[in-house]
Scaffold this active site. Structure first.
Site, PDB file in Angstrom:
ATOM      1  N   HIS A 155       1.045  -1.165   0.206  1.00 29.21           N
ATOM      2  CA  HIS A 155       0.074  -0.075  -0.091  1.00 29.21           C
ATOM      3  C   HIS A 155       0.964   1.591   0.356  1.00 29.21           C
ATOM      4  O   HIS A 155       0.454   1.960   0.709  1.00 29.21           O
ATOM      5  CB  HIS A 155      -0.774   0.028   1.310  1.00 29.21           C
ATOM      6  N   SER A 276      13.475  22.787 -15.313  1.00 28.74           N
ATOM      7  CA  SER A 276      12.488  23.620 -15.524  1.00 28.74           C
ATOM      8  C   SER A 276      12.307  24.445 -16.368  1.00 28.74           C
ATOM      9  O   SER A 276      13.328  24.775 -15.744  1.00 28.74           O
ATOM     10  CB  SER A 276      11.674  23.469 -14.453  1.00 28.74           C
ATOM     11  N   LYS A 282      15.238  23.087 -10.967  1.00 29.29           N
ATOM     12  CA  LYS A 282      14.437  21.485 -10.831  1.00 29.29           C
ATOM     13  C   LYS A 282      15.162  20.731 -11.584  1.00 29.29           C
ATOM     14  O   LYS A 282      15.978  20.731 -12.355  1.00 29.29           O
ATOM     15  CB  LYS A 282      13.531  21.624 -11.663  1.00 29.29           C
ATOM     16  N   GLU A 289       9.028   9.516 -15.777  1.00 31.48           N
ATOM     17  CA  GLU A 289       7.675   9.632 -16.289  1.00 31.48           C
ATOM     18  C   GLU A 289       7.041   9.243 -17.544  1.00 31.48           C
ATOM     19  O   GLU A 289       5.912   9.038 -18.030  1.00 31.48           O
ATOM     20  CB  GLU A 289       7.469  11.563 -15.955  1.00 31.48           C
TER      21      GLU A 289
END
Ligand code: ARG
Length: 498
Positions: A155, A276, A282, A289
């Site tokens: 979980h 970014s 960043k 992704e």
């Protein structure tokens, strides 16, 4: 009208919009090489069967070889597919009296099915190699991290301590099943439909066994209606890829989570990261992704493919043209995803101090403590589960005193009176001793993991041999075919000189 296909039956020419709608030229780039091979094999067989003359055979082969060297760019892209464009170019080169004989005893229906199977075979072999490399990388990294502690999750909550090796081998094994499925599907792909012609086979005395052998297929798709109309091999192949990319997406998700400041288990190599355009600090795990996102493309391809094939009557229907590109899209996506995953895993930095320190966070040793209470004092596991559960609510360290207090309340007995010692509690709470105890087959204990990795290394050697054998077999057939073509051409040149 000079279009070799339309000049007989049809009076008007489709405009650009109609052509764009009906042509498969764009995605036929995938099958260009295969189409030449299929033409080579068919032409040689026609000659061997006495259906075309030797000199016509040689001239056709010479033309085909030139078209192969020139590449697909030289073909006229205004035709409805690669087969007609290629045949038309051949006829331009060698004349219709020669080139116009190549398509005897054949249809584009068996031709395209053969081209797709041949191309898919090569793609599957390349994927097997790439997947093998990824599995190898996981195995090597696991071997280096047998003692790297980390928390295991259920979980996505801290559950029990485990090791990075244990975690990596879980992914390696899942990908091993993808490999098995790939190899099983391969056996149903590598079959030859050529000779089925439009669907009813042909009255020419062709030799299907010979073209099968020349192209290196393991067997025939025997029934000629089945041969031209079935695309279950595409559905199966894309389903295999779907399973594979779903597995990869799970791994990608972990890489994304593990890269966050909250986890900080790993840092991806800069080449797999982006930054970014506004936030200069960043470092984003974009490749992971995208890998996670692209799995959707493969799932979508499978859906498009099955829906296109649904309820098609026998035998060939033009709808099938729309089915094929889904396979290529899925294959391209799956193959690059495998390569990206391999690179990310191989180059990532593992923060071992972080994973070790977090391996005990969230009372991950609670199960072992409950098990210890059972083993030492003989109380039922359910009772031990309750006692440790009550302890887990509290903030303070778990000591003999606390255990006795809770056990007294729950059970009316102090467990220190039943042989439980402070030392035993300490051991139960130690993540390393937790792991060492889990030495059943498949568990994370160091020696068991070492054995597990040894077993897998042996399997990987076998896997490598088997993939190479398949690949060499395919390459040898196609090389032999090209050699045979060259011999025919040379022979013909000698005849012409005499
Ligand atoms: N481009 C077609 C396909 O991919 C080739 C076969 C065409 N056959 C036909 N009867 N129109 O399916």
């Amino acid at each position: 009208m000079s279009n070799i296909l339309r000049r007989g039956r049809l009076a008007s020419t489709p405009d650009e919009d109609i052509m764009e709608f009906t042509s498969s030229m764009k995605s036929d780039k995938w099958i260009f090489d295969a189409d030449i091979m299929v033409d080579f094999a068919h032409t040689i067989m026609l000659k061997e069967q006495g259906i075309i003359k030797e000199e016509d055979c040689s001239r056709i082969l010479r033309g085909l070889l030139r078209i192969r060297e020139e590449g697909i760019e030289k073909l006229d892209h205004t035709y409805e597919d690669i087969h007609i464009s290629l045949e038309s170019r051949l006829i331009d080169m060698v004349g219709e009296d020669v080139g116009g004989r190549m398509h005897s005893g054949r249809s584009r229906n068996d031709e395209v099915a053969t081209c797709i199977r041949l191309t898919l075979r090569e793609e599957m072999l390349a994927l097997m190699e790439e997947l093998h490399v990824l599995r190898n990388t996981l195995c090597s990294l696991a071997a280096e991290n047998i003692e790297t502690l980390m928390p295991g999750f259920t979980h996505l909550q801290h559950a029990q301590p485990t090791t990075l090796a244990h975690h990596l081998i879980a992914h390696m094994d899942a990908l091993g099943r993808d490999m098995d499925r790939l190899r099983s599907a391969y056996s149903r792909v590598n079959l030859c439909p050529l000779g089925a012609a439009a669907f009813a086979s042909t009255g020419f005395n062709i030799d299907r066994e010979r073209t099968r052998q020349l192209l290196g297929f393991d067997g025939l798709v025997e029934n000629s209606m089945d041969a031209v109309s079935s695309r279950d091999f595409l559905i199966e192949g894309t389903a295999v890829l779907t399973n594979l990319v779903i597995n990869l997406s799970k791994m990608a998700e972990e890489l994304v989570i593990w890269s966050t400041s909250e986890f900080a288990f790993i840092e991806l190599d800069d080449r797999y990261a982006s930054t970014s355009s506004i936030m200069p600090q960043k470092k984003n795990p974009d490749t992971a992704e995208l890998l996670r996102g692209k799995s959707g493309v493969v799932v979508g391809s499978l859906m498009a493919l099955v829906t296109t094939c649904k309820a098609l009557p026998l035998s060939y229907n033009r709808d099938l043209q729309e089915a094929t590109p889904n396979m290529w899209k899925a294959m391209e996506t799956a193959r690059s995803s495998v390569r990206m995953m391999e690179g990310m895993i191989r180059t990532m930095k593992i923060n071992k101090e972080v994973t070790a320190s977090k391996s005990v966070m969230g009372f991950t040793t609670a199960t072992e403590l409950a098990d210890t209470l059972v083993r030492v004092t003989g109380i039922p596991f359910r009772t031990a589960h309750q006692i440790v559960g009550v302890l887990a609510r509290g903030e303070e360290d778990v000591l003999m005193q606390q255990i006795d207090a809770v056990a007294d309340k729950v059970l009316g007995v102090k467990l220190s009176s039943k042989g439980l010692t402070e030392e035993m509690i300490c051991e139960a709470l130690d993540p390393i001793s937790n792991i060492k105890k889990r030495k059943v087959i498949g568990g994370p204990a160091f020696e068991e993991m070492e054995q597990a990795i040894m077993r897998r290394k042996r399997t990987m050697q076998q896997e490598d041999k088997e993939i190479s054998a398949l690949k060499n077999g395919s390459e040898a057939s196609l090389n032999a075919l090209v050699e045979l073509v060259k011999r025919y051409i040379k022979h013909d040149q000698c005849d012409q000189q005499m």
